[in-house]
Design a protein around this motif. Structure first.
Motif, short mmCIF file in Angstrom:
data_model
loop_
_atom_site.label_atom_id
_atom_site.label_comp_id
_atom_site.label_asym_id
_atom_site.label_seq_id
_atom_site.Cartn_x
_atom_site.Cartn_y
_atom_site.Cartn_z
N TYR A 72 0.86 -1.18 0.00
CA TYR A 72 0.00 0.00 0.00
C TYR A 72 0.90 1.23 0.00
CZ TYR A 72 1.15 -0.10 5.02
OH TYR A 72 1.81 -0.13 6.23
N HIS A 73 0.31 2.40 -0.02
CA HIS A 73 1.13 3.61 0.12
C HIS A 73 0.60 4.52 1.21
CE1 HIS A 73 -1.65 5.18 -3.24
NE2 HIS A 73 -1.94 5.91 -2.18
N ASN A 74 1.48 5.33 1.76
CA ASN A 74 1.09 6.38 2.71
C ASN A 74 1.94 7.62 2.44
OD1 ASN A 74 3.60 6.06 4.06
ND2 ASN A 74 2.74 4.64 5.56
N GLY A 75 1.90 8.60 3.34
CA GLY A 75 2.65 9.84 3.12
C GLY A 75 3.63 10.15 4.22
N THR A 76 4.30 9.12 4.75
CA THR A 76 5.08 9.29 5.97
C THR A 76 6.55 9.65 5.78
OG1 THR A 76 5.54 6.92 6.08
CG2 THR A 76 3.58 7.72 7.25
N LEU A 77 7.06 9.63 4.55
CA LEU A 77 8.44 10.08 4.37
C LEU A 77 8.54 11.59 4.66
CD1 LEU A 77 10.01 8.40 1.20
CD2 LEU A 77 10.49 7.94 3.60
N PRO A 78 9.70 12.07 5.06
CA PRO A 78 9.88 13.51 5.24
C PRO A 78 9.45 14.27 3.98
CG PRO A 78 11.77 12.34 6.11
CD PRO A 78 10.92 11.31 5.43
N THR A 79 8.69 15.32 4.16
CA THR A 79 8.07 16.15 3.11
C THR A 79 7.01 15.37 2.32
OG1 THR A 79 9.56 15.76 1.21
CG2 THR A 79 10.24 17.42 2.85
N GLY A 80 6.62 14.21 2.79
CA GLY A 80 5.59 13.42 2.10
C GLY A 80 4.19 13.95 2.35
N GLY A 81 3.23 13.37 1.64
CA GLY A 81 1.85 13.77 1.79
C GLY A 81 0.97 13.09 0.75
N SER A 82 -0.23 13.59 0.56
CA SER A 82 -1.19 12.96 -0.35
C SER A 82 -0.74 12.96 -1.80
CB SER A 82 -2.54 13.66 -0.23
OG SER A 82 -3.15 13.41 1.02
N TYR A 83 0.15 13.89 -2.17
CA TYR A 83 0.66 13.94 -3.54
C TYR A 83 2.14 13.59 -3.61
CZ TYR A 83 -3.72 16.47 -3.73
OH TYR A 83 -5.05 16.83 -3.59
N ARG A 84 2.68 13.15 -2.47
CA ARG A 84 4.08 12.71 -2.37
C ARG A 84 4.09 11.46 -1.49
NH1 ARG A 84 7.89 16.79 -3.40
NH2 ARG A 84 9.19 16.29 -1.61
N ARG A 85 3.65 10.34 -2.10
CA ARG A 85 3.37 9.13 -1.33
C ARG A 85 4.53 8.14 -1.39
NH1 ARG A 85 -1.90 8.43 -4.86
NH2 ARG A 85 -0.30 9.14 -6.33
N SER A 86 4.45 7.13 -0.53
CA SER A 86 5.53 6.14 -0.43
C SER A 86 4.94 4.77 -0.16
CB SER A 86 6.49 6.52 0.70
OG SER A 86 7.08 7.78 0.44
#
Length: 318
Positions: free
Chosen positions: A276-290
């Motif tokens: 799955y993906h989430n937004g937990t990397l530094p500077t991550g978010g809904s449009y910068r997912r991991s």
């Protein structure tokens, strides 16, 4: 004393970081995981988020492929496909899935169609093909497999996204996709033509991101659910790849720092895995997912247990 305390805290933080496998890809922002297994290697096909920290919409220029043999070390094979591969395409590289058949790898993608004599624009599904899981890939048919004008049950122009494909034991291939409604077709054996008409199936709380697969006699349709922001993952089960589908409930709650999530499910070396993906990397978010991965467990009756999201991820395998 303060110095000793500082050292102790540093050691604890360092140990926690070392144990934090999730997200599994940390050097680029990735989304919409699609795993397959080929000759003992797990390949992970992903989208690629490049939106700025302040962006309010997606910027997804291409698709990546990663691989592993131990669920710990991931090799980045780079950008292997983009909308530019398709002469008819424009816009972003939305969710996609690759599947192998008869020694060829078919990568079903969702992107957008240029305004031309074929389509007035809107989301479309294409197919790329390669002799290897890591390419090179080329447009398999020179045109879109599905365009917006072929589906009229929803009036918005982005309802033809997020294809998921499975090949049943009898050789029949099926593709499910959609946003706002769940659609499915049979595919011909060549994997580049639709066999029959487009069907719309009623699935409770369906919004997007379907993933279809078969396991121990059961067919599973797992998907992102509507009515919640952020999304959750819910699922149905059936004894046929075309249903009727029985709703079974929520298996993944909201993910941190992203209003979308997307399932990718595989059995590998004796374990079941949920990507799955989430937004937990530094500077991550809904449009910068991991992309992350955790274990998936089934009950004796085939139903799926709740996914436990962790920062530790999964253990290495031999």
């Amino acid at each position: 004393m303060k110095k000793l305390l500082t050292i102790a805290i540093t050691v604890i933080i360092g140990s926690a970081t070392a144990l934090a496998q999730n997200p599994i890809i940390k050097h680029v922002f990735t989304a919409d995981p699609s795993p397959i297994v080929h000759k003992g290697t797990l390949y992970l096909y992903t989208g690629h988020d490049t939106a700025s920290v302040t962006a309010t919409n997606y910027k997804m220029p291409d698709w990546h492929v990663f691989s592993t043999t131990d669920m710990k070390n991931w090799k980045d094979h780079g950008v292997l496909l983009s909308p530019h591969t398709f002469s008819w395409a424009t816009g972003d590289a939305y969710a996609a899935q690759c599947i192998e058949r008869d020694g060829k790898f078919y990568w079903f993608v969702s992107t957008f169609h240029k305004k031309d004599s074929v389509s007035g624009g809107g989301a479309a599904i294409g197919v790329a093909v390669s002799d290897k899981p890591t390419g090179p890939f080329k447009d398999a048919i020179g045109k879109a497999l599905v365009v917006n004008e072929m589906t009229t049950d929803k009036k918005h122009s982005w309802d033809d996204i997020d294809p998921t494909v499975m090949i049943d034991d009898d050789g029949q291939a099926y593709m499910y996709w959609g946003n706002g409604s769940c659609k499915w077709v049979k595919l011909k054996k060549n994997m580049i033509e639709i066999d029959g008409g487009i069907n719309v199936v009623s699935i409770k709380n369906f919004i997007e991101g379907p993933w279809i697969y078969k396991r121990k006699g059961w067919y599973y349709l797992v998907y992102a659910s509507v009515g919640t922001k952020p999304e959750m993952i819910e699922y149905c089960m059936a004894k046929s790849p075309t249903g009727p589908w029985e709703y079974k409930g929520i298996i993944q709650e909201n993910v941190p720092n992203s209003f979308t999530t997307h399932p990718g499910i595989i059995d590998y070396k004796g374990k079941s895995y949920f990507f799955y993906h989430n937004g937990t990397l530094p500077t991550g978010g809904s449009y910068r997912r991991s992309i992350c991965v955790d274990y998936m467990y089934y009950n004796e009756d085939g139903t799926i247990q709740k996914i436990i999201q962790t920062t530790e991820g999964v253990k290495p395998v031999k």
